[in-house]
Design a protein around this motif. Sequence first.
Motif, short mmCIF file in Angstrom:
data_model
loop_
_atom_site.label_atom_id
_atom_site.label_comp_id
_atom_site.label_asym_id
_atom_site.label_seq_id
_atom_site.Cartn_x
_atom_site.Cartn_y
_atom_site.Cartn_z
N VAL A 45 0.84 -1.20 0.00
CA VAL A 45 0.00 0.00 0.00
C VAL A 45 0.87 1.25 0.00
CG1 VAL A 45 -1.82 1.26 1.22
CG2 VAL A 45 -1.87 -1.24 1.15
N MET A 46 1.95 1.23 0.79
CA MET A 46 2.88 2.36 0.80
C MET A 46 3.44 2.62 -0.59
SD MET A 46 5.23 2.19 4.19
CE MET A 46 4.61 2.48 5.83
N THR A 47 3.83 1.55 -1.27
CA THR A 47 4.42 1.70 -2.61
C THR A 47 3.40 2.26 -3.58
OG1 THR A 47 5.95 -0.13 -2.20
CG2 THR A 47 5.53 0.45 -4.49
N ILE A 48 2.15 1.80 -3.50
CA ILE A 48 1.08 2.32 -4.36
C ILE A 48 0.91 3.82 -4.13
CG2 ILE A 48 -1.43 2.31 -4.71
CD1 ILE A 48 -1.30 -0.75 -4.13
N ASP B 279 16.47 -2.92 5.29
CA ASP B 279 16.57 -1.89 4.26
C ASP B 279 18.04 -1.52 4.02
OD1 ASP B 279 16.42 0.36 2.65
OD2 ASP B 279 14.78 1.28 3.74
N LEU B 280 18.77 -1.26 5.11
CA LEU B 280 20.19 -0.90 5.00
C LEU B 280 21.01 -2.05 4.40
CD1 LEU B 280 20.97 1.03 8.31
CD2 LEU B 280 20.96 1.95 5.99
N LEU B 281 20.74 -3.27 4.87
CA LEU B 281 21.49 -4.42 4.37
C LEU B 281 21.24 -4.65 2.88
CD1 LEU B 281 23.31 -6.88 4.82
CD2 LEU B 281 21.29 -8.18 5.54
N THR B 282 19.97 -4.52 2.44
CA THR B 282 19.64 -4.70 1.02
C THR B 282 20.36 -3.67 0.16
OG1 THR B 282 17.45 -5.55 1.66
CG2 THR B 282 17.74 -4.92 -0.64
N LEU C 16 11.11 -2.85 -1.91
CA LEU C 16 12.31 -2.01 -2.04
C LEU C 16 13.00 -2.26 -3.38
CD1 LEU C 16 14.46 -0.06 -1.00
CD2 LEU C 16 15.52 -1.98 0.22
N LEU C 17 13.13 -3.53 -3.76
CA LEU C 17 13.77 -3.86 -5.05
C LEU C 17 12.96 -3.29 -6.22
CD1 LEU C 17 14.75 -7.59 -4.38
CD2 LEU C 17 16.29 -5.62 -4.39
N LEU C 18 11.64 -3.40 -6.15
CA LEU C 18 10.79 -2.85 -7.22
C LEU C 18 10.94 -1.34 -7.32
CD1 LEU C 18 7.40 -4.79 -6.78
CD2 LEU C 18 8.97 -4.95 -8.72
#
Length: 560
Positions: free
Chosen positions: A315-318, A491-494, A527-529
Amino acid sequence: MAQDTTVPKLNFEYWLDKAVEWGQATTLESQKDVCLHLPQLQEFLHQLYETLKDVQGSVAAIQQFPLIGQLLGRLCWNPFVIGYDESQKALMWCLCCLYSSEPQNPVEVKANSWICSLLCHLLSSSEWESNEAETNLFISTLGYTSADYYGHLVKNMIFSLVAELRENPFNGLNIQRSVSASRVNAVSICCVPLITLPDLTPLLETLLLYHGGSPKEILCPEFLEAVNEAFLKKKISLPDSAVCSLWLRHSPSLEKATLHLLDQLVSIQLNSLEEVACVIKDSLLPQAASHPAIFRVVNEIFKNALLETDGASEVMTIIQVFTQLFLEARQNQNEQHKFPLKAYFPCHHQPLVRALLRRPSELPTTSWSQHLKNISDMLKALVEDTNVSSLTDLFETWYLVTCFGEWLDIAAEQLLKATVQPDALLWLLAFYYCPQNENQQRTQAMVEVQAVYNHLMMLFSCTDLSLRDLEAAVHRIMGTEQCWNQHLMTDLLTNFLLFSSGGHLVAQECIYHITETTDTSKEVYSLLLRTAYRFKHHGEGNQRTVKLLNELLQKFTLKV
């Protein structure tokens, strides 16, 4: 005649009474009442068909619905009913269910004959177009077929109504001819059964853009609902201005359109944010949101969706993609027609709004860290101001930052790639993942995240990296009880795996391990998207990072 259109979904007696009351809709009053009930009637016919298709033959159907013949027969001879959307088809389906392929008794034989006559009536264009031999002769004398004649007649009627409603020059002056509110209302009611007729589009557009001098809504709500429903189902196409006017004058339609968009996006597995953006653009909501009244309604619905889903990453991404598309639409607007920013965000700290509204592409990459520090400093001052930091204010501020999540993704990237003082950017990310600092939670999160960050920075330039080197960071992530802190560390590790010198060597293995052992699959995937979408649209990322990102998206399995 009763105008209440709220009826039970499958009320046979109700619709039989209505069919008797309407007759063949020869009076204006009965025609209006038919038009107002057509959407519910069509729904009833679809449900009746679902019931009848499991019944074997007419005798069994009559046992269940003794007066079904009277109901279907009356509806088949009502021109308003058979002219509306899929009602004719639904009636034919119901009749076919009553037909006995091998009649066993005189009742079924007689029923079959009656059904055939009704089907012939529904299928016969000559029956619909004219019952008068003289009329057919007159039409043929003019050199038209019946279909041509009635097609031209409909177009001329629509043209006449459009001309009546639009401004017309009169004695050299632009004066809108007086059209009574009741006349406009009656026209809108008569349009309900014809909404999906392609020739009607100019009249629909004219009605939606017509306001007259009345302070009250003059178009009937059933008309507005029917237009919105047809638009959402792609049965009609309307200009942006007409759709915007529809949503401005009928908030239930705007709410339905927004919820319809959310349902679309949440119910299907999308493989890229380009697909998300395409669906959102196609809805016309970002373009219509250039009007502040529409923007605020849509924003409120998104906000509630975020609360109801407990801040779900999808939902956040949308919301973030919608905000980007809204900004693009606003940017493309004529300067004279632009509303001030405060009209969209009336209750927020305007310098913060302006900073968040700056697109990353508008600034050189060397300025990003400083811009993010400015955002963090303003945000921290607002959040820590005890005079204004109620829970409601805190949520509203957090939601504003969430809408512009692209800057937060860049903050995580800048922490690792750029030479920055990390405190401000770490605080910004900590606020995003943990807006409340109850019992010093955010302060404690800062301490734990700082330890992970320091460990990752020591390994950032290492070209020969193994999973064992990252054990401390992974162990800390897995051992964290608070999900918001776990998401921040992940998030930081990715980002470290994407941008560090040796991260590509262990990226797939490490991400698989983290998502298998923690509840962070959706967050990592989102995050990747988002990162792939940003790279594609802003031309960021070196070849190796882009290649790694594409591989991760292809092989990464989202666990729901």
